[in-house]
Design an enzyme around this catalytic site. Structure first.
Site, PDB file in Angstrom:
ATOM      1  N   CYS A  88       1.216  -3.238  -2.964  1.00 45.00           N
ATOM      2  CA  CYS A  88       2.512  -3.833  -2.655  1.00 45.00           C
ATOM      3  C   CYS A  88       2.410  -4.612  -1.357  1.00 45.00           C
ATOM      4  O   CYS A  88       2.927  -4.202  -0.326  1.00 45.00           O
ATOM      5  CB  CYS A  88       3.618  -2.779  -2.619  1.00 45.00           C
ATOM      6  SG  CYS A  88       4.145  -2.335  -4.259  1.00 45.00           S
ATOM      7  N   LEU A  89       1.722  -5.733  -1.426  1.00 44.40           N
ATOM      8  CA  LEU A  89       1.562  -6.612  -0.271  1.00 44.40           C
ATOM      9  C   LEU A  89       2.661  -7.675  -0.348  1.00 44.40           C
ATOM     10  O   LEU A  89       2.945  -8.174  -1.431  1.00 44.40           O
ATOM     11  CB  LEU A  89       0.165  -7.262  -0.354  1.00 44.40           C
ATOM     12  CG  LEU A  89      -0.267  -8.153   0.801  1.00 44.40           C
ATOM     13  CD1 LEU A  89      -0.386  -7.339   2.080  1.00 44.40           C
ATOM     14  CD2 LEU A  89      -1.614  -8.795   0.493  1.00 44.40           C
TER      15      LEU A  89
END
Lengths: 220, 475
Positions: A88-89
């Site tokens: 989850c960048l």
């Protein structure tokens, strides 16, 4: 030829010609829209020496929608799900820009390995391990790099079956003595590892968790 | 012919001069094609138009300062009552126009003859001085045209024209009427920039292709993209209703949420997309207000704001809304035609008999009665509508989660369970629908004992499990 295909082809060629970045992009099958990226683990990190592979799916409206990426190689990192490899960048979500490329995104993943963000964790357990004891976290991350990413001192390349040599206690980032202690009470080893990992039974945190609390969890 | 004999040039010298002139012109034309307007070597008449390049944009002041008034013609100097100084950022100044005649003996024995010297918009008043300076530069035997062009173009000549540079590298141009001159300088600068832009080539970092400036657009943040990519990108965002993304595609601008302004959107997207963009933008502004209701008329759907305080909030009149667009008056509670302030909202009559009809067995007497009363095709239509509503409702319940802040339903395609509502920015948990703290949204997943403890990623679909590469083929 549509714009998406043209751009992806350019990106793949550009990546092939660039020898300095160490980022590789390969086709998985015939489709240019399902790719495999890979890069070496960054130096001076627990991931050094490892080879990390990323599954890349290019959506219909690329580059206007973000590329979908997740780790194929198992990674022990606060911002990567240790279960699914999901990342989850921010740039893979709302901070995506059509100017970003597969290469620049893979470089961002590589630098994410250099600088974990435990305050914005994607794997809460790993993040807690990181904040409780950085040294122990790094040991576990290094161990994962060895067994899953072919890191130095790794056993992945030795003749033995990896399953036989893999140390479940080290994978969970726990101490053998702690696991033995509760196994001796009569609980199944797998369950002990599971519970101690969930409770973050590591480093200074051990003093905060009473044995009763652990047993209570084990009995659930 | 006798004149030639008088000044005693021999034919060989003149031929040599002619060759030198041709060569000089050729060189000049290849270095400064935009300065060389025309040449006619039968009459040896040359026209040059030399722009003054200031390099990067720099501060320019036009001033009628008293100290400088000595430079102005006396009748103008007297009119200046108070000094004005006006500033702007410019990267070029209007050109100097030179009409030159080359004597047959140039460059060996004679200087060029300046037939006329003009400065566009007369921003330099001392043209005679400039002409004298130019002629001074000539040395016997050397071509001077290149030096002239370079001296003017590079702005090196400005100090000799009393255009001075202060300690803050602002150029001060003396002129009796700054308020008239500066807009002209600005207009010229803008025009020359746009000509330059359309001639240069730029690489669009979205499609990674190179285009002439005419096919590109520079946004107000100075990033340049090709029009095609901007149109595709913004068009897609507008179609998807995601107008927050209609902005500069550069990563830094995306992080700063820099949205495009109306002029930029107008220059890029189609007429219909522009209309929709404006509509979406207005809608977004109106929806900031939680009391907003959309007009229930299918064809209208204009947002209807709550009227200004009517006094008693408990009065039945507080339910009344009137659509500004179609004049439809309706009840804010049941969204049906206005039924007065006193009567309760009616239960839908059709819904009642449809439920009753569905409960009856097929081909039963009861069903036939209802069909006869309301018309079989009407009943079929109503049932289709009812079933669609039900399956919609079912889908919303099973595959989406409502944002606890604004009740918009979202369906998650991938990623973790920490959601941020795109509409109202509320943080919430996709598993249980609880609101999360914006300061530490992950607390919800990391607190033992909480129902969502360590469930940041709890995928129900098998596709999301960790699998070897071959397994991804299913995607």
């Amino acid at each position: 030829m549509d714009a998406r295909l043209r751009r992806v082809n350019k990106e793949i060629t550009d990546c092939k010609n660039d020898k300095s970045s160490n980022i590789k992009i390969d086709l998985i099958d015939e489709s240019p829209f399902h790719l495999k990226g890979s890069f070496p683990g960054p130096q001076d990190t627990p991931y050094e020496g490892g080879h990390f592979e990323v599954d890349i799916v290019i959506p219909e409206s690329y580059p206007f929608q973000p590329v979908k990426m997740k780790f194929i190689t198992k990674v022990y990192h606060p911002n990567v799900s240790s279960a699914s490899g999901a990342i989850c960048l921010d740039i893979l979500k709302d901070a995506w820009s059509p100017v970003l490329t597969l290469k620049s995104t893979l470089i961002s993943l590589q630098s994410l390995l250099c600088s974990p963000e435990p305050n914005d964790p994607q794997d809460a357990e790993v993040a807690k391990h990181f904040t409780t004891s950085k040294r122990s976290f790094e040991e576990t991350a290094r161990y994962w790099t060895q067994i899953y990413a072919g890191g130095p001192g790794g056993i992945a390349k030795s003749g033995k079956s990896p399953e036989a040599v893999r140390d479940d206690v080290a994978i969970a980032g726990l101490e053998k003595a702690h696991v033995d202690q509760f196994e001796a009470i009569g609980f199944e080893r797998g369950k002990v590892i599971d519970v101690l990992r969930r409770l973050n039974y590591r480093g200074a945190n051990v003093a905060n968790i009473s044995e009763d609390r652990v047993v209570e969890e084990l009995l659930k | 012919m006798s004149t030639f004999a008088d000044i005693q040039y021999d034919q060989v010298d003149l031929e040599q001069c002619h060759a030198m002139q041709l060569e000089e012109w050729e060189v000049l034309e290849s270095i400064y094609p935009d300065c060389c307007i025309s040449s006619d070597f039968s009459t040896r008449y040359i026209k040059l138009e030399i722009p003054v390049d200031l390099g990067d944009s720099r501060s320019v002041a036009v001033t009628n300062n008293k100290n400088l008034s000595a430079l102005f013609p006396t009748e103008l100097a007297q009119e200046i009552s108070n000094s004005i100084e006006l500033y702007d950022q410019l990267s070029s100044l209007p050109p100097v126009l030179l009409h030159i005649s080359l004597p047959a003996a140039y460059p060996v024995y004679a200087p060029p003859e300046i037939i006329s010297l003009q400065v566009t918009h007369s921003w330099i008043l001392q043209v005679n001085e400039l002409q004298a300076k130019l002629l001074e530069m000539w040395q016997s035997g050397e071509g001077i045209l290149y030096n002239w062009v370079e001296w003017i173009r590079s702005a090196e000549f400005l100090p000799s024209m009393n255009v001075t540079e202060d300690d803050f590298s602002t150029l001060h141009i003396p002129h009796p009427a700054p308020q008239l001159l500066l807009p002209l300088l600005k207009a010229h600068d803008t025009a020359s920039k746009s000509v330059q832009f359309s001639q240069n080539a730029y690489t669009c970092s979205v499609c990674l292709s190179s285009y002439k400036g005419a096919r590109c657009l520079q946004l107000s943040c100075s990033h340049i993209f090709c029009r095609g990519c901007l149109e595709d990108f913004w068009g897609l965002c507008i179609t998807e209703g995601d107008i927050g993304r209609v902005g500069c595609p550069d990563p830094a601008c995306v992080k700063n949420n820099r949205e495009a302004d109306e002029e930029e959107v107008m220059r890029v997207v189609s007429e219909s997309d522009l209309k929709r963009w404006k509509w979406l933008r207005q809608k977004r502004a109106l929806e900031q207000d939680p009391t907003m209701i959309h007009c229930p008329m299918q064809f209208c759907q204009t947002p209807v704001p709550k009227p200004k305080a009517t006094g008693d909030e408990d009065s039945g009149w507080a339910r009344l809304r009137t659509c500004q667009a179609c004049d439809y008056s309706f009840c804010a509670f049941c969204r049906r035609t206005w039924h007065g302030p006193l009567s309760e909202c009616p239960i839908s009559f059709t819904e009642v008999f449809i439920i009753k009809y569905m409960a009856l067995p097929e081909n039963s007497q009861g069903r036939q009665d209802i069909e006869r009363r309301y018309g079989a095709s009407n009943v079929r239509k109503l049932i289709a509508k009812y079933e669609e509503e039900q399956s919609n409702k079912k889908w919303l319940e099973s595959s989406t989660m409502g944002c606890p802040g604004c009740h918009v339903h979202v369906e998650k395609s991938l990623g973790c369970n920490h959601m941020t509502c795109a509409k109202c920015k509320q943080h919430f948990c996709y598993r249980c629908g609880d609101k999360l703290l914006a300061s530490n949204p992950y607390l919800h997943f990391s607190t033992p004992g909480q129902p969502c403890f360590s469930k940041l990623f709890d995928f129900t679909s098998v596709d999301d499990e960790w699998q070897p590469v071959e397994g991804f083929d299913a995607l």
